[in-house]
Design a protein around this motif. Sequence first.
Motif, PDB file in Angstrom:
ATOM      1  N   SER A 166      32.538 -57.634 -30.192  1.00 16.76           N
ATOM      2  CA  SER A 166      33.791 -57.095 -30.699  1.00 16.76           C
ATOM      3  C   SER A 166      33.818 -57.144 -32.226  1.00 16.76           C
ATOM      4  CB  SER A 166      34.981 -57.885 -30.139  1.00 16.76           C
ATOM      5  OG  SER A 166      34.969 -59.211 -30.628  1.00 16.76           O
ATOM      6  N   GLU A 167      34.549 -56.217 -32.810  1.00 16.27           N
ATOM      7  CA  GLU A 167      34.656 -56.163 -34.275  1.00 16.27           C
ATOM      8  C   GLU A 167      35.333 -57.409 -34.821  1.00 16.27           C
ATOM      9  OE1 GLU A 167      36.457 -53.207 -37.750  1.00 16.27           O
ATOM     10  OE2 GLU A 167      36.634 -52.695 -35.619  1.00 16.27           O
ATOM     11  N   GLU A 168      36.299 -57.926 -34.082  1.00 18.15           N
ATOM     12  CA  GLU A 168      36.997 -59.124 -34.529  1.00 18.15           C
ATOM     13  C   GLU A 168      36.046 -60.314 -34.654  1.00 18.15           C
ATOM     14  OE1 GLU A 168      37.950 -57.181 -32.128  1.00 18.15           O
ATOM     15  OE2 GLU A 168      39.853 -56.306 -32.829  1.00 18.15           O
ATOM     16  N   ASN A 169      35.168 -60.466 -33.679  1.00 17.60           N
ATOM     17  CA  ASN A 169      34.229 -61.577 -33.711  1.00 17.60           C
ATOM     18  C   ASN A 169      33.192 -61.410 -34.814  1.00 17.60           C
ATOM     19  OD1 ASN A 169      33.370 -64.077 -32.552  1.00 17.60           O
ATOM     20  ND2 ASN A 169      31.600 -63.011 -31.687  1.00 17.60           N
ATOM     21  N   VAL A 170      32.797 -60.160 -35.079  1.00 17.63           N
ATOM     22  CA  VAL A 170      31.839 -59.899 -36.155  1.00 17.63           C
ATOM     23  C   VAL A 170      32.448 -60.255 -37.503  1.00 17.63           C
ATOM     24  CG1 VAL A 170      30.635 -58.058 -37.394  1.00 17.63           C
ATOM     25  CG2 VAL A 170      30.510 -58.169 -34.911  1.00 17.63           C
ATOM     26  N   ILE A 171      33.713 -59.899 -37.703  1.00 20.22           N
ATOM     27  CA  ILE A 171      34.394 -60.254 -38.945  1.00 20.22           C
ATOM     28  C   ILE A 171      34.497 -61.769 -39.078  1.00 20.22           C
ATOM     29  CG2 ILE A 171      36.586 -60.135 -40.180  1.00 20.22           C
ATOM     30  CD1 ILE A 171      36.967 -57.353 -39.069  1.00 20.22           C
ATOM     31  N   ARG A 172      34.782 -62.428 -37.976  1.00 23.63           N
ATOM     32  CA  ARG A 172      34.885 -63.896 -38.010  1.00 23.63           C
ATOM     33  C   ARG A 172      33.556 -64.523 -38.404  1.00 23.63           C
ATOM     34  NH1 ARG A 172      34.055 -67.866 -34.165  1.00 23.63           N
ATOM     35  NH2 ARG A 172      33.681 -66.298 -32.557  1.00 23.63           N
ATOM     36  N   ILE A 173      32.445 -64.008 -37.892  1.00 23.30           N
ATOM     37  CA  ILE A 173      31.124 -64.533 -38.244  1.00 23.30           C
ATOM     38  C   ILE A 173      30.860 -64.347 -39.736  1.00 23.30           C
ATOM     39  CG2 ILE A 173      28.644 -64.150 -37.947  1.00 23.30           C
ATOM     40  CD1 ILE A 173      29.217 -63.510 -35.007  1.00 23.30           C
ATOM     41  N   ALA A 174      31.216 -63.173 -40.264  1.00 19.06           N
ATOM     42  CA  ALA A 174      31.001 -62.917 -41.695  1.00 19.06           C
ATOM     43  C   ALA A 174      31.852 -63.848 -42.545  1.00 19.06           C
ATOM     44  CB  ALA A 174      31.325 -61.459 -42.015  1.00 19.06           C
ATOM     45  N   ARG A 175      33.087 -64.091 -42.132  1.00 19.76           N
ATOM     46  CA  ARG A 175      33.952 -64.993 -42.897  1.00 19.76           C
ATOM     47  C   ARG A 175      33.412 -66.430 -42.863  1.00 19.76           C
ATOM     48  NH1 ARG A 175      39.187 -62.910 -43.912  1.00 19.76           N
ATOM     49  NH2 ARG A 175      38.848 -60.710 -44.449  1.00 19.76           N
ATOM     50  N   MET A 176      32.882 -66.839 -41.742  1.00 19.56           N
ATOM     51  CA  MET A 176      32.323 -68.188 -41.651  1.00 19.56           C
ATOM     52  C   MET A 176      31.097 -68.326 -42.552  1.00 19.56           C
ATOM     53  SD  MET A 176      32.817 -69.291 -37.645  1.00 19.56           S
ATOM     54  CE  MET A 176      31.928 -67.900 -36.955  1.00 19.56           C
ATOM     55  N   TYR A 177      30.275 -67.284 -42.622  1.00 17.45           N
ATOM     56  CA  TYR A 177      29.131 -67.329 -43.535  1.00 17.45           C
ATOM     57  C   TYR A 177      29.604 -67.419 -44.982  1.00 17.45           C
ATOM     58  CZ  TYR A 177      25.040 -65.966 -46.196  1.00 17.45           C
ATOM     59  OH  TYR A 177      24.023 -65.941 -47.115  1.00 17.45           O
ATOM     60  N   GLN A 178      30.635 -66.686 -45.325  1.00 14.69           N
ATOM     61  CA  GLN A 178      31.172 -66.715 -46.684  1.00 14.69           C
ATOM     62  C   GLN A 178      31.640 -68.122 -47.056  1.00 14.69           C
ATOM     63  OE1 GLN A 178      34.714 -64.379 -47.259  1.00 14.69           O
ATOM     64  NE2 GLN A 178      34.441 -64.251 -49.476  1.00 14.69           N
ATOM     65  N   ILE A 179      32.328 -68.782 -46.129  1.00 15.72           N
ATOM     66  CA  ILE A 179      32.806 -70.145 -46.395  1.00 15.72           C
ATOM     67  C   ILE A 179      31.625 -71.109 -46.559  1.00 15.72           C
ATOM     68  CG2 ILE A 179      34.056 -72.097 -45.412  1.00 15.72           C
ATOM     69  CD1 ILE A 179      35.891 -69.965 -46.466  1.00 15.72           C
ATOM     70  N   CYS A 180      30.640 -71.028 -45.680  1.00 13.16           N
ATOM     71  CA  CYS A 180      29.473 -71.919 -45.764  1.00 13.16           C
ATOM     72  C   CYS A 180      28.700 -71.696 -47.060  1.00 13.16           C
ATOM     73  CB  CYS A 180      28.558 -71.707 -44.565  1.00 13.16           C
ATOM     74  SG  CYS A 180      29.262 -72.258 -42.995  1.00 13.16           S
ATOM     75  N   LEU A 181      28.544 -70.438 -47.463  1.00 11.78           N
ATOM     76  CA  LEU A 181      27.855 -70.139 -48.715  1.00 11.78           C
ATOM     77  C   LEU A 181      28.637 -70.680 -49.908  1.00 11.78           C
ATOM     78  CD1 LEU A 181      25.625 -68.741 -50.322  1.00 11.78           C
ATOM     79  CD2 LEU A 181      26.950 -66.629 -50.194  1.00 11.78           C
ATOM     80  N   THR A 182      29.950 -70.541 -49.877  1.00 13.01           N
ATOM     81  CA  THR A 182      30.783 -71.039 -50.974  1.00 13.01           C
ATOM     82  C   THR A 182      30.650 -72.548 -51.109  1.00 13.01           C
ATOM     83  OG1 THR A 182      32.356 -69.227 -50.652  1.00 13.01           O
ATOM     84  CG2 THR A 182      33.130 -71.156 -51.858  1.00 13.01           C
ATOM     85  N   LEU A 183      30.750 -73.266 -50.009  1.00  9.14           N
ATOM     86  CA  LEU A 183      30.608 -74.721 -50.044  1.00  9.14           C
ATOM     87  C   LEU A 183      29.229 -75.137 -50.551  1.00  9.14           C
ATOM     88  CD1 LEU A 183      32.302 -75.592 -46.633  1.00  9.14           C
ATOM     89  CD2 LEU A 183      33.223 -76.081 -48.909  1.00  9.14           C
ATOM     90  N   THR A 184      28.196 -74.424 -50.131  1.00  2.68           N
ATOM     91  CA  THR A 184      26.831 -74.755 -50.535  1.00  2.68           C
ATOM     92  C   THR A 184      26.640 -74.545 -52.029  1.00  2.68           C
ATOM     93  OG1 THR A 184      25.961 -74.159 -48.360  1.00  2.68           O
ATOM     94  CG2 THR A 184      24.392 -74.204 -50.177  1.00  2.68           C
ATOM     95  N   LEU A 185      27.171 -73.456 -52.567  1.00  3.77           N
ATOM     96  CA  LEU A 185      27.023 -73.185 -54.001  1.00  3.77           C
ATOM     97  C   LEU A 185      27.802 -74.201 -54.825  1.00  3.77           C
ATOM     98  CD1 LEU A 185      27.269 -69.281 -53.987  1.00  3.77           C
ATOM     99  CD2 LEU A 185      25.221 -70.688 -54.223  1.00  3.77           C
TER     100      LEU A 185
END
Length: 244
Positions: A166-185
């Motif tokens: 579903s598109e909703e789940n795909v957006i959620r996955i992208a948002r989770m990657y964004q948060i993980c990348l932000t914390l890592t940087l």
Amino acid sequence: MKYLQPLRSRISRLIDRFEAEPQFRLYLLAWAVFLIFISGSVLTSSNPFRLLVPGLSYSFPALDSREDIPYFTLSRHDHSILQLHEQMEKTGDLEQDARHLAYVVRSPFPLVQGKSRPSAPGYFFPSLDLAVSRFWMREGDLYIDVDSAYLNKVLHRHRRSVGGESEENVIRIARMYQICLTLTLFENFSEAKRIVFLKDGQRLESGYMTEAVDTESVQKPKANLKDAKTALPEPFDFTKIYVR
């Protein structure tokens, strides 16, 4: 066979001299060292005397200069945020190091022959890191320019590969990657006070807000997804400036 007889007798005499005369053994050793010295200079195409200086013709063995770096990802079991560690050699170049970290967040270790072990705790994201066009720092702000067309292409390919997610789940996955990348940087670049995501080089002002990294929104993806759909239906949230 008669032609080999003189050669055998000569070799026999040399062996006898080698066993009986210490001075002859010393001469042979000196000639062997000399030939090795000249051969080394020929193979390295350099002056023979350079061989006497360590490190000029033959480089020293490379020492392991990797550092233990922390990075954030999601648990493969409950999608909670995990902090893991990996050995990485930092170059000091912001662009190169940030790209490496973005890749590690996307494909957390450990790997065995390119495949994740069943016991690997990290979640494997789609290749969202390849959508980043550029990283750069200015006055304490770390900017991440994202190619939105390529980002959507990666997510569309991911949806097809998993059987029409579903598109909703795909957006959620992208948002989770964004948060993980932000914390890592934030964890690896102490000079970064804020992180700004740009969409195709542009800052989106609609719904502008400045806030610290919201890890609770990752723990509760449904609530975060609802906000994302009503505010800005983008795979990444380009409206926020993340601060420490």
